[in-house]
Write an enzyme that holds these catalytic residues in place. Structure first.
Site: not given
Ligand SMILES: C[S@@+](CC[C@H](N)C(=O)[O-])C[C@H]1O[C@@H](n2cnc3c(N)ncnc32)[C@H](O)[C@@H]1O
Length: 410
Positions: A82, A121, A168, A170
Site C-alpha cells: 500500500c 488485495e 483483519r 482488507r
Molecule cells: C502485502 S505483502 C503480500 C503478502 C502475500 N500476499 C503473502 O501472503 O505473504 C507485499 C509483498 O510485496 C513484496 N514487495 C515489495 N516491493 C516489491 C517489489 N518491488 N518487487 C517485488 N516484490 C515486492 C514485499 O516484500 C511483500 O512481501
C-alpha cells in the site's frame, strides 16, 4: 479442464497460492515474484520456495526489472504494498507513474498481458486515500482498469465477520476483462437495467457477494463516473476526482456504484481457540521489568508532547484491553507484532495463566496458514513480519471457489 494459468505477484510467503490451491487443483501458478526491497536476506522468498520449490518461474527480483518476463496467463493475483498511488507526471511522452509506486507495475503487466481475471488485495483505507482528496487513489486504479477493458468489483472484508479468528479488514479487488462471460453478462444487465442492476449485482451475484454473503445494506451509496467524458485522462482524475466510496462497489464501463453493505455474519473463532495449549517457551512471557512500559503503552494518556520543531501539544488516547479478551477474535496482526507496543497482542497463557505475547505459530493460525509455515530458517522477528504482511488464507479459498466456477463454465 485446462489449468488456470496463474501469476502471483508480491507473493510474500504464498498466501494467495495456498488459498487458491485449497479451492481447486486447477489453479496452476506458472510464475511468481517476491522481493523485499529493504533487505539483503530474502526470507519471505526463501519460505515460498521451501514450500513450492525452487524454479526459474519463482523469481526474487524487483518486479520493475522482471515484469517483461511475465508469461501469458489467465489470472493475476497479488497483495500489492500500500502506497500513494497518484503521484502522476504528465510530460511530453504522456502519463508516467512515479517509480516505486507498485500499482504501476501491475498496470503495466495488465496492459501487456490482459489476463481474463485479476484478484488483488490491499488495506481497507485504499478506497479512501488520500485523506485530503478521498477516493482519488482508488479512482485512479479503477480508471486504469477501465482503460484496459476491465469491469471491477471490490469489497472490504473483515475475516472475523465470516467466522475466522482475526478482525483483519482488507479490500479485495476483482477485475474481469471484457473477453470473459462474467463481463458480458454484467454489461448486458447494466445496459438494460442501469444502476438497479449494479446494486443487485453487488448484493448477490458478484464474485465477492457469492464468496462473502451480504445480509443488507445502508441507504448510503455513491454514483460516480471515471470515464473519458468525466475525465479526459488519468492526470485529470488525479487532480479532480474526489468521491466517497463504501465497502462494496462496482465499476462497469467507467460508471462507479458503491454502497455500504452489512455481512451475513458467522460466529467468529475466539482468540482462546487458536492459542497453543501446552508448554510455551519462556521467551514469549512478559518480563517484569517491561511491565510498566506495557501498562503505559496500553493505557489511557493525556500528556504534553513535543513536536520535532520543539513546540508542545496535548496528546490523548484511550486505553486498549490488556490482556486481550479471549472470547473474541484477535485484532489485526501487524508486522511489528510482539514488540513491546500498544498494537501487540498480550494473552493469558493457557497452561500457566501468565501473560505472554503471541507465538509465531499462533500468528500463522490467525491467518489460516498451517502451523510452522514460516519456520523455514528465518529469524522469529521475520516470521511475525511475514504474517503481518500476509492475508487470511481461507478468504482466498472462498474467492477461488467462485472464480473456479467462472473458469469451468467458459
Ligand atoms: C502485502 S505483502 C503480500 C503478502 C502475500 N500476499 C503473502 O501472503 O505473504 C507485499 C509483498 O510485496 C513484496 N514487495 C515489495 N516491493 C516489491 C517489489 N518491488 N518487487 C517485488 N516484490 C515486492 C514485499 O516484500 C511483500 O512481501
Amino acid at each position: 479442464m485446462e489449468k488456470i494459468r496463474t501469476v502471483e505477484l508480491f507473493a510474500g510467503v504464498g498466501g494467495f497460492r495456498l488459498g487458491l490451491e485449497a479451492s481447486s487443483d486447477n489453479f496452476k501458478v506458472i510464475w511468481a515474484n517476491q522481493w523485499e526491497p529493504s533487505m539483503q536476506e530474502q526470507y519471505a522468498f526463501d519460505c515460498y520456495i521451501a514450500h513450492f520449490g525452487e524454479s526459474e518461474q519463482h523469481v526474487c527480483q524487483d518486479i520493475a526489472t522482471v515484469k517483461s518476463n511475465v508469461p501469458d496467463h489467465d489470472l493475476l493475483v497479488g497483495g500489492f504494498p500500500c502506497q500513494d498511488y497518484s503521484i502522476m507526471k504528465k510530460n511530453a511522452a504522456g502519463i508516467e507513474g512515479s517509480k516505486g509506486v507498485l500499482w504501476w507495475q501491475i498496470d503495466d503487466i495488465l496492459r501487456e498481458k490482459r489476463p481474463k481475471y485479476a484478484l488483488l488485495e490491499n488495506v481497507d483505507r485504499i478506497i479512501r486515500s488520500p485523506a485530503k482528496q478521498q477516493g482519488r487513489d482508488f479512482s485512479i486504479i479503477l480508471r486504469c482498469l477501465y482503460e484496459k477493458g476491465y469491469a471491477v468489483e471490490w469489497r472490504i472484508v473483515n475475516a472475523a465477520d465470516y467466522g475466522y479468528a482475526q478482525r483483519r479488514r482488507r479490500t479485495f479487488i476483482i477485475a474481469y476483462h471484457n473477453q470473459s462471460q462474467r463481463f458480458r453478462d454484467l454489461a448486458e444487465g447494466v445496459c438494460t437495467k442501469g444502476l438497479k442492476h449494479m446494486h443487485q449485482y453487488i448484493m448477490a451475484q458478484a464474485v465477492l457477494a457469492e464468496a462473502f454473503p451480504i445480509a443488507s445494506h445502508s441507504r448510503t451509496f455513491t454514483e460516480s463516473w471515471i470515464d473519458e467524458i468525466a475525465y479526459p485522462d488519468i492526470p485529470d482524475v488525479t487532480t479532480q476526482q474526489k468521491v466517497s466510496l463504501y465497502n462494496a462497489g462496482l465499476m462497469m464501463n467507467g460508471r462507479i456504484y458503491s454502497v455500504d453493505v452489512h455481512p451475513q455474519r458467522k460466529v467468529p473463532i475466539p482468540l482462546r481457540d487458536i492459542l497453543e495449549k501446552g508448554y510455551v517457551d519462556e521467551q514469549y512471557f512478559l518480563r517484569s521489568e517491561d511491565m510498566p512500559r506495557w501498562s503505559y503503552l496500553k493505557g489511557a494518556k493525556h500528556e504534553r508532547r513535543k513536536r520535532r520543531d520543539g513546540s508542545e501539544y496535548w496528546f490523548s488516547e484511550g486505553s486498549v484491553q490488556f490482556p486481550e479478551p479471549m472470547d473474541k477474535p484477535s485484532r489485526t496482526i501487524l508486522t511489528s507484532e510482539t514488540q513491546v507496543g500498544r498494537t501487540s497482542h498480550v494473552v493469558v497463557d493457557q497452561m500457566t495463566g501468565r501473560l505472554r505475547t503471541l507465538t509465531p505459530v499462533e500468528c500463522e493460525r490467525l491467518n489460516g496458514f498451517p502451523d510452522g509455515w514460516t519456520d523455514t530458517g528465518m529469524p522469529e522477528k521475520m516470521r511475525y513480519f511475514c504474517m503481518g504482511n500476509a492475508l487470511v488464507v481461507p478468504l482466498v479459498t472462498h474467492i477461488g471457489e467462485i472464480l473456479h466456477g467462472d473458469f469451468t463454465s467458459m
